[in-house]
Design a protein around this motif. Structure first.
Motif, short mmCIF file in Angstrom:
data_model
loop_
_atom_site.label_atom_id
_atom_site.label_comp_id
_atom_site.label_asym_id
_atom_site.label_seq_id
_atom_site.Cartn_x
_atom_site.Cartn_y
_atom_site.Cartn_z
N VAL A 1 55.10 -31.00 -50.21
CA VAL A 1 56.26 -31.88 -50.41
C VAL A 1 56.41 -32.23 -51.89
O VAL A 1 57.52 -32.19 -52.45
N ASN A 2 55.31 -32.59 -52.55
CA ASN A 2 55.37 -33.02 -53.95
C ASN A 2 55.77 -31.90 -54.90
O ASN A 2 56.30 -32.17 -55.99
N THR A 3 55.50 -30.66 -54.52
CA THR A 3 55.81 -29.53 -55.42
C THR A 3 57.03 -28.73 -54.97
O THR A 3 57.34 -27.71 -55.59
N ASP A 4 57.73 -29.20 -53.92
CA ASP A 4 58.84 -28.42 -53.35
C ASP A 4 58.37 -27.02 -52.99
O ASP A 4 59.08 -26.03 -53.17
N GLY A 5 57.16 -26.95 -52.50
CA GLY A 5 56.60 -25.65 -52.13
C GLY A 5 56.98 -25.25 -50.72
O GLY A 5 57.77 -25.90 -50.03
N LEU A 6 56.38 -24.16 -50.29
CA LEU A 6 56.57 -23.66 -48.93
C LEU A 6 55.25 -23.06 -48.48
O LEU A 6 54.68 -22.21 -49.15
N ALA A 7 54.73 -23.55 -47.34
CA ALA A 7 53.48 -23.04 -46.80
C ALA A 7 53.77 -22.26 -45.52
O ALA A 7 54.46 -22.76 -44.64
N MET B 1 73.26 -24.64 -46.54
CA MET B 1 72.85 -25.83 -47.32
C MET B 1 72.17 -25.37 -48.60
O MET B 1 71.29 -24.53 -48.58
N SER B 2 72.59 -25.94 -49.73
CA SER B 2 72.03 -25.55 -51.01
C SER B 2 70.58 -26.00 -51.10
O SER B 2 70.18 -27.00 -50.55
N GLY B 3 69.79 -25.21 -51.85
CA GLY B 3 68.41 -25.55 -52.06
C GLY B 3 67.47 -25.00 -51.03
O GLY B 3 66.25 -25.07 -51.20
N ARG B 4 68.02 -24.44 -49.96
CA ARG B 4 67.15 -23.88 -48.92
C ARG B 4 66.61 -22.52 -49.36
O ARG B 4 67.21 -21.83 -50.18
N LEU B 5 65.47 -22.15 -48.80
CA LEU B 5 64.80 -20.92 -49.19
C LEU B 5 65.07 -19.87 -48.13
O LEU B 5 64.67 -20.04 -46.97
N PRO B 6 65.72 -18.76 -48.49
CA PRO B 6 66.05 -17.74 -47.50
C PRO B 6 64.82 -17.01 -47.00
O PRO B 6 63.86 -16.79 -47.75
N THR B 7 64.84 -16.62 -45.73
CA THR B 7 63.76 -15.82 -45.15
C THR B 7 63.99 -14.34 -45.39
O THR B 7 63.06 -13.54 -45.23
N GLY B 8 65.22 -13.96 -45.74
CA GLY B 8 65.57 -12.55 -45.90
C GLY B 8 66.16 -11.96 -44.63
O GLY B 8 66.64 -10.82 -44.64
N ILE B 9 66.14 -12.72 -43.54
CA ILE B 9 66.76 -12.28 -42.28
C ILE B 9 68.06 -13.07 -42.14
O ILE B 9 68.05 -14.27 -41.85
N THR B 10 69.19 -12.40 -42.37
CA THR B 10 70.47 -13.09 -42.48
C THR B 10 70.79 -13.93 -41.25
O THR B 10 71.20 -15.09 -41.36
N VAL B 11 70.59 -13.37 -40.08
CA VAL B 11 70.92 -14.09 -38.84
C VAL B 11 70.04 -15.33 -38.72
O VAL B 11 70.52 -16.42 -38.36
N LEU B 12 68.77 -15.20 -39.03
CA LEU B 12 67.86 -16.34 -38.95
C LEU B 12 68.23 -17.41 -39.96
O LEU B 12 68.27 -18.60 -39.63
N ASP B 13 68.53 -17.00 -41.19
CA ASP B 13 68.91 -17.97 -42.22
C ASP B 13 70.17 -18.74 -41.81
O ASP B 13 70.26 -19.96 -42.03
N ARG B 14 71.11 -18.04 -41.22
CA ARG B 14 72.34 -18.70 -40.79
C ARG B 14 72.05 -19.74 -39.71
O ARG B 14 72.59 -20.85 -39.74
N ARG B 15 71.17 -19.40 -38.78
CA ARG B 15 70.85 -20.34 -37.71
C ARG B 15 70.01 -21.52 -38.20
O ARG B 15 69.98 -22.57 -37.58
N LEU B 16 69.32 -21.32 -39.33
CA LEU B 16 68.53 -22.40 -39.91
C LEU B 16 69.32 -23.22 -40.92
O LEU B 16 68.76 -24.05 -41.63
N GLY C 1 70.94 -22.05 -43.57
CA GLY C 1 70.83 -21.53 -44.93
C GLY C 1 69.42 -21.11 -45.30
O GLY C 1 69.20 -20.49 -46.33
N GLY C 2 68.46 -21.43 -44.47
CA GLY C 2 67.08 -21.05 -44.76
C GLY C 2 66.13 -22.19 -44.47
O GLY C 2 66.44 -23.11 -43.71
N ILE C 3 64.96 -22.13 -45.08
CA ILE C 3 63.91 -23.12 -44.86
C ILE C 3 63.96 -24.19 -45.95
O ILE C 3 64.00 -23.85 -47.13
N PRO C 4 63.95 -25.47 -45.58
CA PRO C 4 63.95 -26.51 -46.61
C PRO C 4 62.67 -26.48 -47.45
O PRO C 4 61.57 -26.34 -46.90
N PRO C 5 62.77 -26.60 -48.77
CA PRO C 5 61.56 -26.72 -49.60
C PRO C 5 60.72 -27.90 -49.13
O PRO C 5 61.25 -28.90 -48.64
N GLY C 6 59.42 -27.78 -49.28
CA GLY C 6 58.54 -28.84 -48.83
C GLY C 6 58.11 -28.70 -47.38
O GLY C 6 57.53 -29.63 -46.82
#
Length: 208
Positions: free
Chosen positions: A130-136, A1-16, A18-23
């Protein structure tokens, strides 16, 4: 999914997906004696990061990043673990810029606050992220003493990464579970990881 933030762990990103959603607020729970900080260091390489430390000093975190044999960024490091850590965290979170990472290492110190104040902090954190499309990324220790507000942290988190570290004979086995993914699909199986100089997938097979 576009816009997701990768963790750098390919297998994990695939299972998520594409990565972690911003916000998102991510809770990384790990034993104190594990190498879980490697996850945090790799997140600093993805984009601008504010690194709030509550136990180690700014100098200790900076030195650890310099010594790390993994990809790291150049985060802004602030020690908030002295007087009124929750107040310091609130002030810094409120000034987070657009599209930034926030790391709190470890969140245990903040979880010792009065429940109503900590709940307010979590809600303000969620609004800002959420308002800044950040990641905590909230780093929490699964030690002998669990802070009184850990349930609140787990409930508020959008994703929960649960690192399990076991010593089996001469082997140290690290497994990552994702039991919670709000807005996505929680993983049904764990991922076996190598946590040495960097975070990598362990492709060796378990022998019963």
């Amino acid at each position: 999914m576009s816009g997701r933030l990768p963790t750098g762990i390919t297998v994990l990103d695939r299972r998520l997906g594409g990565g972690i959603p911003p916000g998102s607020i991510v809770l990384l729970e790990a034993p104190p004696a594990s190498q879980s900080e490697l996850f945090l260091y790799e997140f600093t390489a993805t984009r601008g990061t504010l690194y709030l430390t509550t136990v180690r000093s700014e100098a200790a975190v900076s030195d650890a990043l310099k010594r790390a044999n993994t990809r790291v960024g150049n985060p802004t490091i602030r020690d908030i673990g002295s007087d009124a850590p929750l107040d310091h965290a609130n002030r810094l979170v409120g000034a987070l810029p657009e599209g930034a990472n926030l790391i709190i290492d470890v969140v245990d110190v903040l979880e010792e606050a009065e429940p109503a104040r900590y709940r307010s902090f979590l809600n303000e954190l969620q609004t800002q992220i959420v308002n800044t499309d950040g990641l905590a990324i909230l780093h929490a220790m699964k030690g002998r003493s669990i802070p009184k507000n850990r349930d609140l942290t787990e409930h508020m988190a959008d994703l929960v990464f649960d690192l399990q570290t076991d010593i089996k004979g001469q082997e140290i086995v690290n497994r990552l579970a994702v039991p919670k993914f709000r807005g996505g699909a929680a993983m049904e199986e764990t991922i076996k990881l190598k946590l040495a100089e960097q975070v990598a997938v362990d492709t060796s097979r378990d022998i019963a």
